[in-house]
Design a protein around this motif. Structure first.
Motif, PDB file in Angstrom:
ATOM      1  N   GLN A   7       0.946  -1.317  -0.137  1.00 33.98           N
ATOM      2  CA  GLN A   7      -0.104   0.035  -0.051  1.00 33.98           C
ATOM      3  C   GLN A   7       1.085   1.352  -0.105  1.00 33.98           C
ATOM      4  O   GLN A   7       0.518   2.407  -0.773  1.00 33.98           O
ATOM      5  CB  GLN A   7      -0.849   0.044   1.232  1.00 33.98           C
ATOM      6  CG  GLN A   7      -1.941   1.174   1.265  1.00 33.98           C
ATOM      7  CD  GLN A   7      -2.760   0.898   0.014  1.00 33.98           C
ATOM      8  OE1 GLN A   7      -3.276   0.124  -0.433  1.00 33.98           O
ATOM      9  NE2 GLN A   7      -2.938   2.307  -0.583  1.00 33.98           N
ATOM     10  N   THR A   8       2.020   1.108   0.668  1.00 38.66           N
ATOM     11  CA  THR A   8       2.893   2.499   0.958  1.00 38.66           C
ATOM     12  C   THR A   8       3.496   2.576  -0.683  1.00 38.66           C
ATOM     13  O   THR A   8       3.590   3.557  -1.056  1.00 38.66           O
ATOM     14  CB  THR A   8       3.819   2.416   1.877  1.00 38.66           C
ATOM     15  OG1 THR A   8       3.312   2.215   3.294  1.00 38.66           O
ATOM     16  CG2 THR A   8       4.880   3.231   1.965  1.00 38.66           C
ATOM     17  N   MET A  10       2.396   1.445  -3.549  1.00 38.31           N
ATOM     18  CA  MET A  10       1.458   1.962  -4.471  1.00 38.31           C
ATOM     19  C   MET A  10       0.939   3.406  -4.291  1.00 38.31           C
ATOM     20  O   MET A  10       1.036   4.464  -5.251  1.00 38.31           O
ATOM     21  CB  MET A  10       0.027   1.301  -4.514  1.00 38.31           C
ATOM     22  CG  MET A  10       0.310  -0.137  -4.981  1.00 38.31           C
ATOM     23  SD  MET A  10      -1.004  -1.238  -5.047  1.00 38.31           S
ATOM     24  CE  MET A  10      -2.332  -0.669  -4.129  1.00 38.31           C
ATOM     25  N   THR A  11       0.899   4.017  -2.983  1.00 39.76           N
ATOM     26  CA  THR A  11       0.903   5.405  -2.680  1.00 39.76           C
ATOM     27  C   THR A  11       1.845   6.306  -3.035  1.00 39.76           C
ATOM     28  O   THR A  11       1.976   7.354  -3.694  1.00 39.76           O
ATOM     29  CB  THR A  11       0.622   5.658  -0.970  1.00 39.76           C
ATOM     30  OG1 THR A  11      -0.367   4.661  -0.666  1.00 39.76           O
ATOM     31  CG2 THR A  11       0.447   7.056  -0.637  1.00 39.76           C
ATOM     32  N   CYS A  12       3.256   5.919  -2.952  1.00 41.59           N
ATOM     33  CA  CYS A  12       4.411   6.454  -3.374  1.00 41.59           C
ATOM     34  C   CYS A  12       4.252   6.826  -5.058  1.00 41.59           C
ATOM     35  O   CYS A  12       4.605   7.876  -5.504  1.00 41.59           O
ATOM     36  CB  CYS A  12       5.878   5.829  -3.114  1.00 41.59           C
ATOM     37  SG  CYS A  12       6.270   5.886  -1.434  1.00 41.59           S
ATOM     38  N   GLU A  14       1.640   6.380  -6.803  1.00 36.36           N
ATOM     39  CA  GLU A  14       0.232   7.396  -7.297  1.00 36.36           C
ATOM     40  C   GLU A  14       0.642   8.894  -7.055  1.00 36.36           C
ATOM     41  O   GLU A  14      -0.025   9.633  -7.677  1.00 36.36           O
ATOM     42  CB  GLU A  14      -0.840   7.002  -6.416  1.00 36.36           C
ATOM     43  CG  GLU A  14      -1.505   5.883  -6.752  1.00 36.36           C
ATOM     44  CD  GLU A  14      -2.191   5.717  -8.004  1.00 36.36           C
ATOM     45  OE1 GLU A  14      -2.615   6.881  -8.505  1.00 36.36           O
ATOM     46  OE2 GLU A  14      -2.354   4.772  -8.770  1.00 36.36           O
ATOM     47  N   LYS A  15       1.424   9.351  -6.046  1.00 38.23           N
ATOM     48  CA  LYS A  15       1.753  10.651  -5.757  1.00 38.23           C
ATOM     49  C   LYS A  15       2.623  11.063  -6.687  1.00 38.23           C
ATOM     50  O   LYS A  15       2.699  12.341  -7.410  1.00 38.23           O
ATOM     51  CB  LYS A  15       2.475  10.938  -4.216  1.00 38.23           C
ATOM     52  CG  LYS A  15       1.777  10.822  -3.149  1.00 38.23           C
ATOM     53  CD  LYS A  15       2.344  10.900  -1.978  1.00 38.23           C
ATOM     54  CE  LYS A  15       1.644  10.704  -0.656  1.00 38.23           C
ATOM     55  NZ  LYS A  15       2.378  10.886   0.537  1.00 38.23           N
ATOM     56  N   ASN A  16       3.429  10.349  -7.459  1.00 37.74           N
ATOM     57  CA  ASN A  16       4.361  10.725  -8.608  1.00 37.74           C
ATOM     58  C   ASN A  16       3.947  10.067 -10.237  1.00 37.74           C
ATOM     59  O   ASN A  16       4.755  10.197 -10.777  1.00 37.74           O
ATOM     60  CB  ASN A  16       5.714  10.059  -8.317  1.00 37.74           C
ATOM     61  CG  ASN A  16       6.216  10.871  -6.727  1.00 37.74           C
ATOM     62  OD1 ASN A  16       6.550  12.044  -6.873  1.00 37.74           O
ATOM     63  ND2 ASN A  16       6.210  10.232  -5.867  1.00 37.74           N
ATOM     64  N   ASP A  30      11.689   7.349  -1.664  1.00 38.80           N
ATOM     65  CA  ASP A  30      10.268   7.667  -1.209  1.00 38.80           C
ATOM     66  C   ASP A  30      10.047   6.417  -0.006  1.00 38.80           C
ATOM     67  O   ASP A  30       9.297   6.595   0.965  1.00 38.80           O
ATOM     68  CB  ASP A  30       9.190   7.736  -2.005  1.00 38.80           C
ATOM     69  CG  ASP A  30       9.539   8.954  -2.886  1.00 38.80           C
ATOM     70  OD1 ASP A  30      10.467   9.953  -2.345  1.00 38.80           O
ATOM     71  OD2 ASP A  30       8.837   8.789  -3.989  1.00 38.80           O
ATOM     72  N   ARG A  61      -3.536   2.673 -13.945  1.00 40.43           N
ATOM     73  CA  ARG A  61      -4.165   3.946 -13.830  1.00 40.43           C
ATOM     74  C   ARG A  61      -4.784   4.569 -15.035  1.00 40.43           C
ATOM     75  O   ARG A  61      -5.829   4.950 -15.341  1.00 40.43           O
ATOM     76  CB  ARG A  61      -3.246   4.943 -13.090  1.00 40.43           C
ATOM     77  CG  ARG A  61      -3.572   6.408 -13.277  1.00 40.43           C
ATOM     78  CD  ARG A  61      -5.039   6.766 -12.428  1.00 40.43           C
ATOM     79  NE  ARG A  61      -5.222   6.260 -11.176  1.00 40.43           N
ATOM     80  CZ  ARG A  61      -5.330   6.885 -10.227  1.00 40.43           C
ATOM     81  NH1 ARG A  61      -5.518   7.986 -10.205  1.00 40.43           N
ATOM     82  NH2 ARG A  61      -5.440   6.240  -8.907  1.00 40.43           N
TER      83      ARG A  61
END
Length: 113
Positions: A7-8, A10-12, A14-16, A30, A61
């Motif tokens: 999850q972390t 994927m979040t990293c 997604e932010k970039n 990150d 995405r």
């Protein structure tokens, strides 16, 4: 813990996701782990290298955007961090078995042609 790690990760990404130059080095920074640790962990959990994992998240995405947005394929390509249309189309086809335009026409809600 593995779920939290993914999850972390994927979040990293997604932010970039729109950053064309977002690299594995940026990703490992990150995630606050070394490239080697990142590679080992992702390969164990997803059977993908960090490069493949980043590309996979970007392509998923793109697929979502093709189905839910009014953007055209070139706009979506840029929104998810690709800058080469032929490479984007080639990778998309490898991931989903059809070109981005075919995918959009098949999965977008509304009347089919």
């Amino acid at each position: 813990l593995d779920g939290m790690f993914l999850q972390t990760a994927m979040t990293c990404i997604e932010k970039n996701i729109d950053k064309i130059n977002y690299s594995v080095d940026d990703f490992s920074a990150d995630m606050q782990i070394s490239y080697i640790q990142l590679n080992r962990k992702l390969e164990a959990l997803t059977n993908q290298t960090p490069v493949q994992f980043i590309r996979s998240i970007r392509l998923k995405r793109a697929a979502d955007l093709l189905c839910t947005s009014q953007f055209n394929v070139n706009e979506i390509m840029l929104l998810v961090g690709f800058n080469d249309a032929s490479y984007f189309s080639k990778m998309f086809k490898a991931e989903f078995g059809m070109t981005p335009k075919q995918y959009a026409s098949k999965h977008k809600p509304g009347p089919k042609q």
